[in-house]
Motif scaffolding. Sequence first.
Motif, PDB file in Angstrom:
ATOM      1  N   LYS A 389      14.221 -19.713  34.416  1.00 41.77           N
ATOM      2  CA  LYS A 389      14.283 -20.992  33.773  1.00 41.77           C
ATOM      3  C   LYS A 389      15.556 -21.433  34.218  1.00 41.77           C
ATOM      4  O   LYS A 389      15.737 -22.568  34.991  1.00 41.77           O
ATOM      5  CB  LYS A 389      14.229 -21.408  32.396  1.00 41.77           C
ATOM      6  N   THR A 392      16.318 -22.248  38.116  1.00 38.29           N
ATOM      7  CA  THR A 392      15.043 -23.133  38.723  1.00 38.29           C
ATOM      8  C   THR A 392      15.307 -24.536  37.944  1.00 38.29           C
ATOM      9  O   THR A 392      14.494 -25.553  38.212  1.00 38.29           O
ATOM     10  CB  THR A 392      13.936 -22.865  38.523  1.00 38.29           C
ATOM     11  N   VAL A 394      14.449 -25.367  34.848  1.00 42.09           N
ATOM     12  CA  VAL A 394      13.618 -25.610  34.084  1.00 42.09           C
ATOM     13  C   VAL A 394      13.971 -25.784  32.461  1.00 42.09           C
ATOM     14  O   VAL A 394      14.937 -24.680  32.172  1.00 42.09           O
ATOM     15  CB  VAL A 394      12.388 -24.586  34.144  1.00 42.09           C
ATOM     16  N   ASP A 395      13.922 -26.609  31.602  1.00 39.13           N
ATOM     17  CA  ASP A 395      14.115 -26.743  30.373  1.00 39.13           C
ATOM     18  C   ASP A 395      13.980 -25.425  29.562  1.00 39.13           C
ATOM     19  O   ASP A 395      12.892 -24.994  29.504  1.00 39.13           O
ATOM     20  CB  ASP A 395      13.509 -28.046  29.753  1.00 39.13           C
ATOM     21  N   LEU A 398      11.176 -25.148  26.978  1.00 40.21           N
ATOM     22  CA  LEU A 398       9.719 -25.442  27.399  1.00 40.21           C
ATOM     23  C   LEU A 398       9.146 -23.967  27.396  1.00 40.21           C
ATOM     24  O   LEU A 398       9.575 -23.189  27.890  1.00 40.21           O
ATOM     25  CB  LEU A 398       9.931 -26.155  28.813  1.00 40.21           C
ATOM     26  N   VAL A 400       6.779 -21.943  29.094  1.00 40.46           N
ATOM     27  CA  VAL A 400       5.987 -22.062  30.418  1.00 40.46           C
ATOM     28  C   VAL A 400       4.747 -21.456  30.361  1.00 40.46           C
ATOM     29  O   VAL A 400       3.725 -21.680  30.920  1.00 40.46           O
ATOM     30  CB  VAL A 400       6.982 -21.305  31.474  1.00 40.46           C
ATOM     31  N   SER A 437       0.757 -20.045  36.867  1.00 40.87           N
ATOM     32  CA  SER A 437       1.165 -20.771  38.173  1.00 40.87           C
ATOM     33  C   SER A 437       0.237 -21.468  39.087  1.00 40.87           C
ATOM     34  O   SER A 437       0.457 -22.637  39.727  1.00 40.87           O
ATOM     35  CB  SER A 437       2.315 -20.215  38.866  1.00 40.87           C
ATOM     36  N   SER A 440      -0.178 -24.592  36.967  1.00 39.97           N
ATOM     37  CA  SER A 440       1.004 -25.441  36.455  1.00 39.97           C
ATOM     38  C   SER A 440       2.111 -25.285  37.377  1.00 39.97           C
ATOM     39  O   SER A 440       2.667 -24.261  37.870  1.00 39.97           O
ATOM     40  CB  SER A 440       1.443 -24.532  35.289  1.00 39.97           C
ATOM     41  N   THR A 442       5.101 -26.077  36.800  1.00 37.12           N
ATOM     42  CA  THR A 442       6.477 -25.659  36.178  1.00 37.12           C
ATOM     43  C   THR A 442       6.630 -24.211  36.209  1.00 37.12           C
ATOM     44  O   THR A 442       7.496 -23.506  36.504  1.00 37.12           O
ATOM     45  CB  THR A 442       6.459 -26.018  34.924  1.00 37.12           C
ATOM     46  N   ALA A 443       5.093 -23.673  35.972  1.00 36.10           N
ATOM     47  CA  ALA A 443       5.333 -22.058  36.304  1.00 36.10           C
ATOM     48  C   ALA A 443       5.474 -21.696  37.661  1.00 36.10           C
ATOM     49  O   ALA A 443       6.177 -20.652  37.836  1.00 36.10           O
ATOM     50  CB  ALA A 443       3.935 -21.542  35.629  1.00 36.10           C
ATOM     51  N   ARG A 445       7.213 -23.303  39.871  1.00 37.79           N
ATOM     52  CA  ARG A 445       8.713 -23.373  39.925  1.00 37.79           C
ATOM     53  C   ARG A 445       9.412 -22.366  39.445  1.00 37.79           C
ATOM     54  O   ARG A 445      10.520 -21.923  40.019  1.00 37.79           O
ATOM     55  CB  ARG A 445       9.135 -24.794  39.359  1.00 37.79           C
ATOM     56  N   THR A 446       9.125 -22.140  38.167  1.00 38.38           N
ATOM     57  CA  THR A 446       9.952 -20.969  37.410  1.00 38.38           C
ATOM     58  C   THR A 446       9.900 -19.651  38.302  1.00 38.38           C
ATOM     59  O   THR A 446      10.888 -19.009  38.447  1.00 38.38           O
ATOM     60  CB  THR A 446       9.296 -20.798  36.073  1.00 38.38           C
TER      61      THR A 446
END
Length: 493
Positions: A389, A392, A394-395, A398, A400, A437, A440, A442-443, A445-446
């Motif tokens: 996180k 990358t 990512v908050d 959050l 994931v 992923s 998602s 976000t996943a 990206r993570t």
Amino acid sequence: MQQGFDNKKYIELQAARIRERIAQFGGKLYLEFGGKLFDDYHASRVLPGFEPDTKFRMLESLADDVEIVIAVNANHIEKAKTRGDLGITYDEDVLRLIDVFRSRGFLVGSVVLTQYSGQPAADAYRHRLAQLGITCYLHYPIAGYPHDIERIVSDDGYGRNDYIETSRPLVVVTAPGPGSGKLATCLSQLYHEHKRGIAAGYAKYETFPIWNLPLNHPVNIAYEAATADLDDANIIDPFHLEAYGKTTVNYNRDVEAFPVLKALLERIMGESPYRSPTDMGVNMAGYAICDDEACRAAARMEIVRRYFTAAVNFKRTGAGEEQLERLRSIMQRAGVDENLSPARRAALDKEQATGGPAGAMTLPDGRVVTGKTGDLLGAASALLMNALKAVTGVDDGLQVIDDATIEPICRLKTGHLHSANPRLHSDETLIALSITSANSATAARTISGLEQLRGCDAFFSVIISAADEALYRRLGINVCCEPKYERVSLYHK
């Protein structure tokens, strides 16, 4: 990581140096290849910028002139000696090496069984090699080796050994591990070549110690740390100092063996081409260091890692106390202690704050992130997710991976696989993240941040599982653990 080593320059310098040595001996060179050929992670850690397969890539620039001979000690086959880093026996590793060399376009001419005296396992292995179409030669024990020069360099010594048929100007002699007989193979071949009137020479290619760095340079001290179990040491080469008035660094075993080796070369070739152990080497790594301070810092960190690896091994097995004490002494010489990595302090503080095992990682930009043991994820999994996180963007708060994705895996582990630990290991966490992923962004990206963690240092407040440690190492993350277990028990799986 700050780069301290120019890989491209090194490959060019090293290939040129080997070509010079081939020409020096009239067109044929037996090159004893020390250390790891294509997975030299120690070198990549202490010389940031050195790629683990650099030596392999250097040889590729000479591929048309290279022939590979692999030496393996028949006694090691008989005793089923195992490579600790790979968990496979030496005889299996020979086959692995052949496959790797051939896949990169190299000619593997043959395998030589050294110290052969009719061992049943060695005979079975010879038969197996024959079935696979691999030429196998035999080299025998020599009475009085290595001091009875007259016997060794005679028809009753090297003369009894099979002559290995080679066709290329550069014959690289390598092996699955130490004690395989690479040097003896090279010298035996020199004896046979010179009896046949063929000009040939010998040289040694060993990355460490780096001969033209100071004796107490952290990079050279780190090599002593890496070989602490052998109780060997780097020393000033006295033969080189006497011959040339120049201070160079070599390994004590090579220095001790040099008078015998020089006498053997004189007997075989008429005169020795070398006046010192340093003369025999062709290593050019010292000339490719472009940021000395970056390499010093990386080497200091490696020394501490070696200490924790030995401390954990001592905790697990009860063996290796002398090695551990030697590493403490090496750390003092290098001016470092257990707290060199900020990740250690962060992990221990996190454990104290949460009351459970924790981990911390130093990211490429210097930030330190932590992870703690939870209901669904172990400390290694939580740390890996938090590090991904962070790199990358990512908050951190959050979630994931949904609990709904993790919980069925936990139930499978306890309900069907009968695991006492329901928490996900780091490899299982990555699988869950990968599945998530698919739907998602976000996943996705993570998980894209995995490559950014290569070369980072992670520290855990307890000894982590073998599964977690293996996953971290596959990702190129350096792992250290406090030498203690999460729970008090006699048996730890």
